[in-house]
Design a protein around this motif. Structure first.
Motif, PDB file in Angstrom:
ATOM      1  N   LYS A   3       0.836  -1.013   0.110  1.00  0.00           N
ATOM      2  CA  LYS A   3       0.191   0.011  -0.022  1.00  0.00           C
ATOM      3  C   LYS A   3       0.675   1.217   0.072  1.00  0.00           C
ATOM      4  O   LYS A   3       1.791   1.372   0.643  1.00  0.00           O
ATOM      5  CB  LYS A   3      -0.915   0.095   1.219  1.00  0.00           C
ATOM      6  CG  LYS A   3      -2.409  -0.447   1.148  1.00  0.00           C
ATOM      7  CD  LYS A   3      -3.019  -0.276   2.280  1.00  0.00           C
ATOM      8  CE  LYS A   3      -4.443  -0.099   1.778  1.00  0.00           C
ATOM      9  NZ  LYS A   3      -5.438   0.018   3.162  1.00  0.00           N
ATOM     10  N   VAL A   4       0.507   2.140  -0.970  1.00  0.00           N
ATOM     11  CA  VAL A   4       1.231   3.416  -0.812  1.00  0.00           C
ATOM     12  C   VAL A   4       0.541   4.696  -0.118  1.00  0.00           C
ATOM     13  O   VAL A   4      -0.634   4.663  -0.059  1.00  0.00           O
ATOM     14  CB  VAL A   4       1.602   3.921  -2.168  1.00  0.00           C
ATOM     15  CG1 VAL A   4       2.218   5.380  -2.311  1.00  0.00           C
ATOM     16  CG2 VAL A   4       2.097   2.939  -3.347  1.00  0.00           C
ATOM     17  N   ASN A   5       1.429   4.926   0.792  1.00  0.00           N
ATOM     18  CA  ASN A   5       0.857   6.207   1.822  1.00  0.00           C
ATOM     19  C   ASN A   5       1.459   7.319   1.269  1.00  0.00           C
ATOM     20  O   ASN A   5       2.484   7.701   1.518  1.00  0.00           O
ATOM     21  CB  ASN A   5       1.220   5.714   3.351  1.00  0.00           C
ATOM     22  CG  ASN A   5       0.423   4.587   3.562  1.00  0.00           C
ATOM     23  OD1 ASN A   5      -0.726   4.154   3.147  1.00  0.00           O
ATOM     24  ND2 ASN A   5       0.972   3.756   4.766  1.00  0.00           N
ATOM     25  N   GLY A   6       0.622   8.273   1.050  1.00  0.00           N
ATOM     26  CA  GLY A   6       1.368   9.777   0.594  1.00  0.00           C
ATOM     27  C   GLY A   6       1.107   9.772  -0.693  1.00  0.00           C
ATOM     28  O   GLY A   6       0.459   9.317  -1.511  1.00  0.00           O
ATOM     29  N   PHE A   7       1.590  11.133  -1.291  1.00  0.00           N
ATOM     30  CA  PHE A   7       1.864  11.451  -2.577  1.00  0.00           C
ATOM     31  C   PHE A   7       2.928  10.824  -3.064  1.00  0.00           C
ATOM     32  O   PHE A   7       4.000  10.756  -2.768  1.00  0.00           O
ATOM     33  CB  PHE A   7       1.559  12.913  -2.770  1.00  0.00           C
ATOM     34  CG  PHE A   7       0.334  13.543  -2.171  1.00  0.00           C
ATOM     35  CD1 PHE A   7      -0.870  13.322  -2.920  1.00  0.00           C
ATOM     36  CD2 PHE A   7       0.244  14.010  -1.096  1.00  0.00           C
ATOM     37  CE1 PHE A   7      -2.234  13.842  -2.329  1.00  0.00           C
ATOM     38  CE2 PHE A   7      -0.857  14.436  -0.501  1.00  0.00           C
ATOM     39  CZ  PHE A   7      -1.954  14.349  -1.048  1.00  0.00           C
ATOM     40  N   SER A   8       2.828  10.684  -4.638  1.00  0.00           N
ATOM     41  CA  SER A   8       4.041  10.541  -5.652  1.00  0.00           C
ATOM     42  C   SER A   8       4.806  11.973  -5.658  1.00  0.00           C
ATOM     43  O   SER A   8       4.273  12.895  -5.602  1.00  0.00           O
ATOM     44  CB  SER A   8       3.534   9.989  -6.738  1.00  0.00           C
ATOM     45  OG  SER A   8       2.961  10.844  -7.578  1.00  0.00           O
ATOM     46  N   LEU A   9       6.070  11.740  -6.339  1.00  0.00           N
ATOM     47  CA  LEU A   9       6.766  12.913  -6.459  1.00  0.00           C
ATOM     48  C   LEU A   9       6.109  13.811  -7.646  1.00  0.00           C
ATOM     49  O   LEU A   9       6.099  14.911  -7.584  1.00  0.00           O
ATOM     50  CB  LEU A   9       7.975  12.462  -7.002  1.00  0.00           C
ATOM     51  CG  LEU A   9       9.030  13.454  -7.308  1.00  0.00           C
ATOM     52  CD1 LEU A   9       9.511  14.498  -6.254  1.00  0.00           C
ATOM     53  CD2 LEU A   9      10.291  13.226  -8.076  1.00  0.00           C
ATOM     54  N   VAL A  10       5.463  13.184  -8.801  1.00  0.00           N
ATOM     55  CA  VAL A  10       4.853  13.946  -9.659  1.00  0.00           C
ATOM     56  C   VAL A  10       3.597  14.585  -8.934  1.00  0.00           C
ATOM     57  O   VAL A  10       3.510  15.939  -9.546  1.00  0.00           O
ATOM     58  CB  VAL A  10       4.361  13.054 -10.959  1.00  0.00           C
ATOM     59  CG1 VAL A  10       3.687  13.891 -11.961  1.00  0.00           C
ATOM     60  CG2 VAL A  10       5.577  12.364 -11.413  1.00  0.00           C
ATOM     61  N   GLU A  11       2.773  14.082  -8.410  1.00  0.00           N
ATOM     62  CA  GLU A  11       1.863  14.611  -7.724  1.00  0.00           C
ATOM     63  C   GLU A  11       2.236  15.992  -6.951  1.00  0.00           C
ATOM     64  O   GLU A  11       1.554  16.882  -6.807  1.00  0.00           O
ATOM     65  CB  GLU A  11       0.858  13.739  -6.753  1.00  0.00           C
ATOM     66  CG  GLU A  11       0.145  12.710  -7.755  1.00  0.00           C
ATOM     67  CD  GLU A  11      -0.371  11.447  -7.021  1.00  0.00           C
ATOM     68  OE1 GLU A  11       0.284  11.395  -5.762  1.00  0.00           O
ATOM     69  OE2 GLU A  11      -1.553  11.257  -7.261  1.00  0.00           O
ATOM     70  N   SER A  12       3.082  15.802  -6.073  1.00  0.00           N
ATOM     71  CA  SER A  12       3.648  16.703  -5.279  1.00  0.00           C
ATOM     72  C   SER A  12       4.324  18.059  -5.882  1.00  0.00           C
ATOM     73  O   SER A  12       4.030  18.860  -5.560  1.00  0.00           O
ATOM     74  CB  SER A  12       4.874  16.221  -4.268  1.00  0.00           C
ATOM     75  OG  SER A  12       4.332  15.320  -3.645  1.00  0.00           O
ATOM     76  N   ILE A  13       4.955  17.644  -7.031  1.00  0.00           N
ATOM     77  CA  ILE A  13       5.579  18.698  -7.878  1.00  0.00           C
ATOM     78  C   ILE A  13       4.506  19.560  -8.785  1.00  0.00           C
ATOM     79  O   ILE A  13       4.419  20.924  -8.699  1.00  0.00           O
ATOM     80  CB  ILE A  13       6.451  18.171  -8.897  1.00  0.00           C
ATOM     81  CG1 ILE A  13       7.835  17.749  -8.361  1.00  0.00           C
ATOM     82  CG2 ILE A  13       6.936  19.355 -10.067  1.00  0.00           C
ATOM     83  CD1 ILE A  13       8.927  17.124  -9.272  1.00  0.00           C
ATOM     84  N   VAL A  14       3.291  18.794  -9.246  1.00  0.00           N
ATOM     85  CA  VAL A  14       2.118  19.527  -9.847  1.00  0.00           C
ATOM     86  C   VAL A  14       1.508  20.352  -8.701  1.00  0.00           C
ATOM     87  O   VAL A  14       1.090  21.461  -8.804  1.00  0.00           O
ATOM     88  CB  VAL A  14       1.174  18.421 -10.248  1.00  0.00           C
ATOM     89  CG1 VAL A  14      -0.143  19.254 -10.820  1.00  0.00           C
ATOM     90  CG2 VAL A  14       2.062  17.996 -11.680  1.00  0.00           C
TER      91      VAL A  14
END
Length: 74
Positions: A3-14
């Motif tokens: 399970k991924v908890n948190g945002f991905s790098l692309v989502e954070s940059i956007v």
């Protein structure tokens, strides 16, 4: 599968990019609006002073001194 908890790098940059765009447009616009409001307030105070002194002059003969930003009557 993990399970991924948190945002991905692309989502954070956007999201950071959107936030910076909003801040870069809203802050200067709000500053100019506040400056214009201050100017309008000063102008309305000046008009009010002129009106009050014109009423004094209308009913009495009062000597008036005009300075840069103030009107004084004695």
């Amino acid at each position: 599968m993990n399970k991924v908890n948190g945002f991905s790098l692309v989502e954070s940059i956007v999201s950071l990019l959107l936030f910076s765009i909003v801040c870069s447009f809203l802050l200067p616009i709000s500053m100019t609006i506040f400056q214009k409001l201050d100017q309008q307030k000063e102008i309305s105070q000046l008009y009010q002073q002129v009106f009050e002194h014109s009423e004094l002059l209308r009913f009495k003969s009062v000597p008036v001194i005009f300075n840069d930003e103030q009107i004084k009557s004695f």
